[in-house]
Design a protein around this motif. Structure first.
Motif, PDB file in Angstrom:
ATOM      1  N   LEU A  18     -18.430   1.866  94.999  1.00  0.00           N
ATOM      2  CA  LEU A  18     -19.979   2.209  95.009  1.00  0.00           C
ATOM      3  C   LEU A  18     -20.762   1.782  94.088  1.00  0.00           C
ATOM      4  CD1 LEU A  18     -19.234   4.922  97.440  1.00  0.00           C
ATOM      5  CD2 LEU A  18     -19.900   2.792  98.114  1.00  0.00           C
ATOM      6  N   LEU A  19     -21.047   0.717  93.623  1.00  0.00           N
ATOM      7  CA  LEU A  19     -21.946   0.568  92.320  1.00  0.00           C
ATOM      8  C   LEU A  19     -23.376   0.017  92.928  1.00  0.00           C
ATOM      9  CD1 LEU A  19     -20.059  -1.875  89.732  1.00  0.00           C
ATOM     10  CD2 LEU A  19     -20.862   0.293  89.652  1.00  0.00           C
ATOM     11  N   LEU A  20     -24.335   0.608  92.282  1.00  0.00           N
ATOM     12  CA  LEU A  20     -25.848   0.575  92.743  1.00  0.00           C
ATOM     13  C   LEU A  20     -26.302  -0.381  91.726  1.00  0.00           C
ATOM     14  CD1 LEU A  20     -26.844   4.350  93.547  1.00  0.00           C
ATOM     15  CD2 LEU A  20     -25.998   2.608  95.260  1.00  0.00           C
ATOM     16  N   ILE A  21     -27.293  -0.945  92.181  1.00  0.00           N
ATOM     17  CA  ILE A  21     -28.219  -1.832  91.652  1.00  0.00           C
ATOM     18  C   ILE A  21     -28.999  -1.141  90.340  1.00  0.00           C
ATOM     19  CG2 ILE A  21     -30.201  -3.537  91.515  1.00  0.00           C
ATOM     20  CD1 ILE A  21     -29.109  -4.252  94.325  1.00  0.00           C
ATOM     21  N   ARG A  22     -29.355   0.157  90.950  1.00  0.00           N
ATOM     22  CA  ARG A  22     -30.145   1.094  90.048  1.00  0.00           C
ATOM     23  C   ARG A  22     -30.164   2.370  90.535  1.00  0.00           C
ATOM     24  NH1 ARG A  22     -33.335  -1.190  93.919  1.00  0.00           N
ATOM     25  NH2 ARG A  22     -34.422   0.231  95.187  1.00  0.00           N
ATOM     26  N   PHE A  23     -30.630   3.210  90.051  1.00  0.00           N
ATOM     27  CA  PHE A  23     -30.928   4.887  90.369  1.00  0.00           C
ATOM     28  C   PHE A  23     -31.984   5.178  89.470  1.00  0.00           C
ATOM     29  CE2 PHE A  23     -29.910   9.032  91.107  1.00  0.00           C
ATOM     30  CZ  PHE A  23     -29.648   9.196  92.562  1.00  0.00           C
ATOM     31  N   THR A  24     -33.236   5.312  90.342  1.00  0.00           N
ATOM     32  CA  THR A  24     -34.265   6.026  89.971  1.00  0.00           C
ATOM     33  C   THR A  24     -34.687   7.157  90.411  1.00  0.00           C
ATOM     34  OG1 THR A  24     -35.746   4.909  91.564  1.00  0.00           O
ATOM     35  CG2 THR A  24     -35.518   3.493  89.645  1.00  0.00           C
ATOM     36  N   LEU A  25     -35.822   7.763  89.847  1.00  0.00           N
ATOM     37  CA  LEU A  25     -36.040   8.875  90.628  1.00  0.00           C
ATOM     38  C   LEU A  25     -36.492   8.960  92.121  1.00  0.00           C
ATOM     39  CD1 LEU A  25     -38.020  10.869  88.052  1.00  0.00           C
ATOM     40  CD2 LEU A  25     -35.762  11.422  88.654  1.00  0.00           C
ATOM     41  N   ILE A 120     -22.730   9.070  90.579  1.00  0.00           N
ATOM     42  CA  ILE A 120     -23.655   7.780  91.111  1.00  0.00           C
ATOM     43  C   ILE A 120     -23.451   6.632  89.815  1.00  0.00           C
ATOM     44  CG2 ILE A 120     -25.835   7.362  91.564  1.00  0.00           C
ATOM     45  CD1 ILE A 120     -26.122  10.059  92.711  1.00  0.00           C
ATOM     46  N   ARG A 121     -22.967   5.596  89.979  1.00  0.00           N
ATOM     47  CA  ARG A 121     -22.946   4.416  89.286  1.00  0.00           C
ATOM     48  C   ARG A 121     -23.860   3.393  89.281  1.00  0.00           C
ATOM     49  NH1 ARG A 121     -17.809   5.951  87.247  1.00  0.00           N
ATOM     50  NH2 ARG A 121     -16.397   7.061  88.734  1.00  0.00           N
ATOM     51  N   VAL A 122     -24.056   2.813  88.231  1.00  0.00           N
ATOM     52  CA  VAL A 122     -25.093   1.961  88.494  1.00  0.00           C
ATOM     53  C   VAL A 122     -24.243   0.593  87.557  1.00  0.00           C
ATOM     54  CG1 VAL A 122     -27.228   0.704  87.426  1.00  0.00           C
ATOM     55  CG2 VAL A 122     -27.155   3.214  88.545  1.00  0.00           C
ATOM     56  N   ALA A 123     -24.494  -0.548  88.185  1.00  0.00           N
ATOM     57  CA  ALA A 123     -23.881  -1.815  87.374  1.00  0.00           C
ATOM     58  C   ALA A 123     -24.576  -1.846  86.152  1.00  0.00           C
ATOM     59  CB  ALA A 123     -24.007  -2.798  88.143  1.00  0.00           C
ATOM     60  N   GLY A 124     -23.601  -2.104  85.153  1.00  0.00           N
ATOM     61  CA  GLY A 124     -23.740  -2.245  83.811  1.00  0.00           C
ATOM     62  C   GLY A 124     -24.113  -0.938  82.864  1.00  0.00           C
ATOM     63  N   GLN A 153     -26.176   1.857  98.815  1.00  0.00           N
ATOM     64  CA  GLN A 153     -25.679   0.774  98.232  1.00  0.00           C
ATOM     65  C   GLN A 153     -26.048  -0.579  99.252  1.00  0.00           C
ATOM     66  OE1 GLN A 153     -21.445  -0.136  98.268  1.00  0.00           O
ATOM     67  NE2 GLN A 153     -21.464  -1.033  96.251  1.00  0.00           N
ATOM     68  N   GLU A 154     -25.793  -0.279 100.359  1.00  0.00           N
ATOM     69  CA  GLU A 154     -26.281  -1.480 101.479  1.00  0.00           C
ATOM     70  C   GLU A 154     -27.867  -1.586 101.495  1.00  0.00           C
ATOM     71  OE1 GLU A 154     -24.483  -0.287 105.086  1.00  0.00           O
ATOM     72  OE2 GLU A 154     -22.336  -0.201 104.514  1.00  0.00           O
ATOM     73  N   ARG A 155     -28.440  -0.339 101.460  1.00  0.00           N
ATOM     74  CA  ARG A 155     -29.755  -0.856 101.343  1.00  0.00           C
ATOM     75  C   ARG A 155     -30.297  -1.312 100.156  1.00  0.00           C
ATOM     76  NH1 ARG A 155     -34.561   2.437 103.062  1.00  0.00           N
ATOM     77  NH2 ARG A 155     -35.921   2.801 101.161  1.00  0.00           N
ATOM     78  N   GLN A 156     -29.878  -1.172  98.967  1.00  0.00           N
ATOM     79  CA  GLN A 156     -30.283  -1.978  97.619  1.00  0.00           C
ATOM     80  C   GLN A 156     -29.783  -3.516  97.860  1.00  0.00           C
ATOM     81  OE1 GLN A 156     -28.886   0.168  94.221  1.00  0.00           O
ATOM     82  NE2 GLN A 156     -30.221   1.745  94.852  1.00  0.00           N
TER      83      GLN A 156
END
Length: 160
Positions: A18-25, A120-124, A153-156
């Motif tokens: 479950l890697l996200l592209i980003r995780f902002t507020l 909650i993990r973000v790629a890189g 993840q799917e939404r992003q």
């Protein structure tokens, strides 16, 4: 491999996928709001907390949840941030190895080795936050949290 060891490996593999592209507020708000909507539709008496570092970036409790649930969510998130691993896997691993939080110098007042919190993990960037659910069985808390991250993840991935 024992049944518990197999379960731990499954939990870890699902988490790491479950890697996200980003995780902002804004992402925290979208994720937390989605999870709240899912829990409300199920009449689940849960507390939900998302932390990024020491900052609580989303928190809510649904009808029937207590301050104990909010405390558990906070302590589950603390252990995820300490070990950068699902609290479910940590709890099972401690059981398998015959260890306790105290063996790591951790206080039960601040940390909980119980299912329901997920990194909650973000790629890189790696583990930058954690989400916790408390109020149901540990397995159900875990499922709600991990499924919500999968949804984000799917939404992003679809460009949202």
């Amino acid at each position: 491999m024992t049944e518990i060891a197999t379960q731990i490996a499954e939990i870890d593999a699902n988490d790491l996928a479950l890697l996200l592209i980003r995780f902002t507020l804004d992402d925290a708000w979208v994720l937390g709001s989605h999870l709240r909507d899912i829990a409300a539709a199920r009449n689940a008496p849960v507390s939900i907390e998302i932390r990024r570092g020491e900052s609580i970036v989303f928190a809510t409790s649904l009808e029937g949840a207590t301050s104990d649930n909010a405390g558990w969510a906070s302590r589950k998130n603390a252990i995820v941030q300490r070990f950068e691993r699902c609290s479910f896997a940590i709890a099972l691993d401690l059981k398998l190895r015959g260890l306790s939080l105290e063996d790591f110098g951790l206080s039960r007042d601040r940390y909980a080795a119980a299912a329901g919190a997920v990194p909650i993990r973000v790629a890189g960037a790696g583990c930058i936050a954690a989400i916790a659910v408390s109020g149901l069985s540990g397995a159900d808390d875990h499922a709600l949290a991990i499924n919500a991250i999968g949804w984000l993840q799917e939404r992003q991935a679809s460009g949202q």
